[in-house]
Design a protein around this motif. Structure first.
Motif, PDB file in Angstrom:
ATOM      1  N   GLY A   1     -28.818 -27.615   5.063  1.00 32.96           N
ATOM      2  CA  GLY A   1     -28.131 -27.181   3.621  1.00 32.96           C
ATOM      3  C   GLY A   1     -27.718 -25.659   3.614  1.00 32.96           C
ATOM      4  O   GLY A   1     -26.700 -25.564   2.972  1.00 32.96           O
ATOM      5  N   ARG A   2     -28.614 -24.802   4.056  1.00 30.87           N
ATOM      6  CA  ARG A   2     -28.172 -23.530   3.885  1.00 30.87           C
ATOM      7  C   ARG A   2     -26.806 -23.067   4.994  1.00 30.87           C
ATOM      8  O   ARG A   2     -26.166 -22.205   4.684  1.00 30.87           O
ATOM      9  CB  ARG A   2     -29.418 -22.657   4.368  1.00 30.87           C
ATOM     10  CG  ARG A   2     -30.457 -22.440   3.446  1.00 30.87           C
ATOM     11  CD  ARG A   2     -31.470 -21.499   3.851  1.00 30.87           C
ATOM     12  NE  ARG A   2     -32.290 -21.785   4.956  1.00 30.87           N
ATOM     13  CZ  ARG A   2     -33.360 -22.694   4.917  1.00 30.87           C
ATOM     14  NH1 ARG A   2     -33.485 -23.218   3.914  1.00 30.87           N
ATOM     15  NH2 ARG A   2     -33.947 -23.178   6.090  1.00 30.87           N
ATOM     16  N   LEU A   3     -26.690 -24.178   5.693  1.00 32.74           N
ATOM     17  CA  LEU A   3     -25.424 -23.866   6.632  1.00 32.74           C
ATOM     18  C   LEU A   3     -24.293 -24.494   6.439  1.00 32.74           C
ATOM     19  O   LEU A   3     -23.189 -24.776   6.909  1.00 32.74           O
ATOM     20  CB  LEU A   3     -26.043 -24.428   8.219  1.00 32.74           C
ATOM     21  CG  LEU A   3     -27.204 -23.593   8.807  1.00 32.74           C
ATOM     22  CD1 LEU A   3     -27.452 -23.988  10.141  1.00 32.74           C
ATOM     23  CD2 LEU A   3     -26.803 -22.005   8.843  1.00 32.74           C
ATOM     24  N   GLY A   4     -24.307 -25.240   5.031  1.00 31.25           N
ATOM     25  CA  GLY A   4     -23.133 -25.965   4.320  1.00 31.25           C
ATOM     26  C   GLY A   4     -23.129 -27.622   4.638  1.00 31.25           C
ATOM     27  O   GLY A   4     -22.256 -27.951   4.315  1.00 31.25           O
ATOM     28  N   TRP A   5     -24.086 -27.896   5.016  1.00 27.27           N
ATOM     29  CA  TRP A   5     -24.337 -29.463   5.307  1.00 27.27           C
ATOM     30  C   TRP A   5     -24.904 -30.221   3.820  1.00 27.27           C
ATOM     31  O   TRP A   5     -25.597 -29.480   3.214  1.00 27.27           O
ATOM     32  CB  TRP A   5     -25.118 -29.946   6.388  1.00 27.27           C
ATOM     33  CG  TRP A   5     -24.704 -29.622   7.743  1.00 27.27           C
ATOM     34  CD1 TRP A   5     -24.360 -28.205   8.509  1.00 27.27           C
ATOM     35  CD2 TRP A   5     -23.874 -30.529   8.555  1.00 27.27           C
ATOM     36  NE1 TRP A   5     -24.000 -28.270   9.516  1.00 27.27           N
ATOM     37  CE2 TRP A   5     -23.668 -29.455   9.640  1.00 27.27           C
ATOM     38  CE3 TRP A   5     -23.539 -31.833   8.693  1.00 27.27           C
ATOM     39  CZ2 TRP A   5     -22.981 -30.047  10.787  1.00 27.27           C
ATOM     40  CZ3 TRP A   5     -23.064 -32.296   9.694  1.00 27.27           C
ATOM     41  CH2 TRP A   5     -22.631 -31.583  10.869  1.00 27.27           C
ATOM     42  N   LYS A   6     -24.526 -31.114   3.491  1.00 31.42           N
ATOM     43  CA  LYS A   6     -24.751 -31.778   2.163  1.00 31.42           C
ATOM     44  C   LYS A   6     -25.333 -33.162   2.631  1.00 31.42           C
ATOM     45  O   LYS A   6     -24.963 -33.803   3.114  1.00 31.42           O
ATOM     46  CB  LYS A   6     -23.554 -31.945   1.300  1.00 31.42           C
ATOM     47  CG  LYS A   6     -22.922 -30.827   1.054  1.00 31.42           C
ATOM     48  CD  LYS A   6     -21.661 -31.148   0.086  1.00 31.42           C
ATOM     49  CE  LYS A   6     -20.742 -29.790  -0.318  1.00 31.42           C
ATOM     50  NZ  LYS A   6     -19.627 -30.129  -1.085  1.00 31.42           N
ATOM     51  N   ARG A   7     -26.612 -33.375   1.945  1.00 34.60           N
ATOM     52  CA  ARG A   7     -27.484 -34.529   1.885  1.00 34.60           C
ATOM     53  C   ARG A   7     -26.549 -35.618   1.196  1.00 34.60           C
ATOM     54  O   ARG A   7     -26.181 -35.263   0.179  1.00 34.60           O
ATOM     55  CB  ARG A   7     -28.701 -34.451   1.410  1.00 34.60           C
ATOM     56  CG  ARG A   7     -29.775 -35.695   1.743  1.00 34.60           C
ATOM     57  CD  ARG A   7     -30.844 -35.531   0.924  1.00 34.60           C
ATOM     58  NE  ARG A   7     -31.536 -36.689   0.861  1.00 34.60           N
ATOM     59  CZ  ARG A   7     -31.191 -37.662   0.076  1.00 34.60           C
ATOM     60  NH1 ARG A   7     -30.389 -37.402  -0.919  1.00 34.60           N
ATOM     61  NH2 ARG A   7     -32.177 -38.949  -0.084  1.00 34.60           N
ATOM     62  N   ILE A   8     -26.549 -36.894   1.744  1.00 35.92           N
ATOM     63  CA  ILE A   8     -25.996 -37.996   0.840  1.00 35.92           C
ATOM     64  C   ILE A   8     -27.017 -38.988   0.821  1.00 35.92           C
ATOM     65  O   ILE A   8     -28.074 -39.231   1.563  1.00 35.92           O
ATOM     66  CB  ILE A   8     -24.882 -38.670   1.701  1.00 35.92           C
ATOM     67  CG1 ILE A   8     -25.150 -39.149   2.986  1.00 35.92           C
ATOM     68  CG2 ILE A   8     -23.783 -37.549   1.642  1.00 35.92           C
ATOM     69  CD1 ILE A   8     -23.957 -39.831   3.777  1.00 35.92           C
ATOM     70  N   ALA A   9     -27.022 -39.572  -0.460  1.00 38.45           N
ATOM     71  CA  ALA A   9     -27.836 -40.515  -0.743  1.00 38.45           C
ATOM     72  C   ALA A   9     -27.802 -41.951  -0.220  1.00 38.45           C
ATOM     73  O   ALA A   9     -28.897 -42.896  -0.158  1.00 38.45           O
ATOM     74  CB  ALA A   9     -28.304 -40.654  -2.336  1.00 38.45           C
ATOM     75  N   ALA A  10     -26.438 -42.345   0.268  1.00 38.51           N
ATOM     76  CA  ALA A  10     -26.147 -43.677   0.594  1.00 38.51           C
ATOM     77  C   ALA A  10     -26.843 -43.953   1.972  1.00 38.51           C
ATOM     78  O   ALA A  10     -26.909 -43.023   2.820  1.00 38.51           O
ATOM     79  CB  ALA A  10     -24.791 -43.972   0.802  1.00 38.51           C
ATOM     80  N   PRO A  11     -27.274 -45.192   2.103  1.00 35.61           N
ATOM     81  CA  PRO A  11     -27.999 -45.645   3.432  1.00 35.61           C
ATOM     82  C   PRO A  11     -26.757 -45.593   4.666  1.00 35.61           C
ATOM     83  O   PRO A  11     -25.798 -45.717   4.400  1.00 35.61           O
ATOM     84  CB  PRO A  11     -28.355 -47.103   3.191  1.00 35.61           C
ATOM     85  CG  PRO A  11     -27.373 -47.543   2.002  1.00 35.61           C
ATOM     86  CD  PRO A  11     -26.947 -46.450   1.208  1.00 35.61           C
ATOM     87  N   ALA A  12     -27.460 -45.263   5.695  1.00 36.04           N
ATOM     88  CA  ALA A  12     -26.585 -45.313   6.925  1.00 36.04           C
ATOM     89  C   ALA A  12     -27.434 -46.314   7.763  1.00 36.04           C
ATOM     90  O   ALA A  12     -28.416 -46.332   8.112  1.00 36.04           O
ATOM     91  CB  ALA A  12     -26.749 -43.905   7.474  1.00 36.04           C
ATOM     92  N   PHE A  13     -26.472 -47.174   8.555  1.00 33.39           N
ATOM     93  CA  PHE A  13     -26.667 -48.294   9.399  1.00 33.39           C
ATOM     94  C   PHE A  13     -26.328 -47.572  10.880  1.00 33.39           C
ATOM     95  O   PHE A  13     -25.431 -47.095  11.095  1.00 33.39           O
ATOM     96  CB  PHE A  13     -26.213 -49.505   9.084  1.00 33.39           C
ATOM     97  CG  PHE A  13     -26.870 -49.734   7.840  1.00 33.39           C
ATOM     98  CD1 PHE A  13     -27.988 -50.689   7.506  1.00 33.39           C
ATOM     99  CD2 PHE A  13     -26.290 -49.605   6.494  1.00 33.39           C
ATOM    100  CE1 PHE A  13     -28.701 -51.168   6.727  1.00 33.39           C
ATOM    101  CE2 PHE A  13     -26.947 -49.844   5.207  1.00 33.39           C
ATOM    102  CZ  PHE A  13     -28.152 -50.683   5.342  1.00 33.39           C
TER     103      PHE A  13
END
Length: 177
Positions: A130-142
């Motif tokens: 996150g500190r490097l600009g990445w954003k967490r997403i809540a949607a499931p990933a398959f």
């Protein structure tokens, strides 16, 4: 950084690695991370590219990149997957993985605002990315596993390149990276 020399960051095609660089990449993977047990049973997509960080000719950190079109909420999306982010134990806490990720971000977003970065990580690493600009997403990933399509058990993060990540379930339609 190092009392010996400044880090050198290189982006290379996976097929361009020398035998010594390939061995070094394989040795980077022996970390002490607390990961989900399912990950030991997955098959992994091969790298298209590698970002290597070297100090005085020794590879001390790196990551792999794989470009693929995936499905997000039913839409087709081009991503560059980031995986195998690792730093040799003795070289950690010096910003070397951050250097590798910055170079990866330049590659992912440089001149290509129609694609995104995508990575998976343990919950304890969300703040780092996150500190490097990445954003967490809540949607499931398959992903595809040897036994079929499965939900990936760790966090999913994206790097947006000038456009907002679409809503919806993520399907890599293949092996994870």
């Amino acid at each position: 950084m190092s009392p010996l020399g400044e880090p050198r960051v290189e982006l290379l095609g996976a097929d361009e690695l020398t035998p010594a660089q390939q061995r070094a990449v394989e040795e980077l993977g022996g970390g002490e991370l607390d990961v989900h047990p399912m990950l030991a049973w997955l098959e992994w997509a091969p790298a298209h590219w590698r970002v290597l960080v070297s100090v005085d000719g020794e590879v001390v950190s790196g990551l792999k990149l794989e470009e693929r079109e995936i499905s997000v909420g039913g839409a087709r999306v081009m991503v560059v997957g980031v995986g195998d982010v690792a730093t040799r134990t003795a070289w950690r806490r010096r910003g070397l993985a951050s250097l590798a990720l910055a170079r990866a971000g330049e590659f992912i977003c440089g001149g290509a605002s129609d694609r995104y970065g995508l990575l998976f990580c343990a919950p304890g690493l969300v703040g780092f990315y996150g500190r490097l600009g990445w954003k967490r997403i809540a949607a499931p990933a398959f992903v595809q596993a040897p036994w079929g399509r499965v939900q990936f058990p760790e966090e999913t993060m994206v790097l947006e390149c000038g456009q907002r990540w679409p809503e919806g379930e993520v399907d890599l339609e293949g092996l994870p990276w």
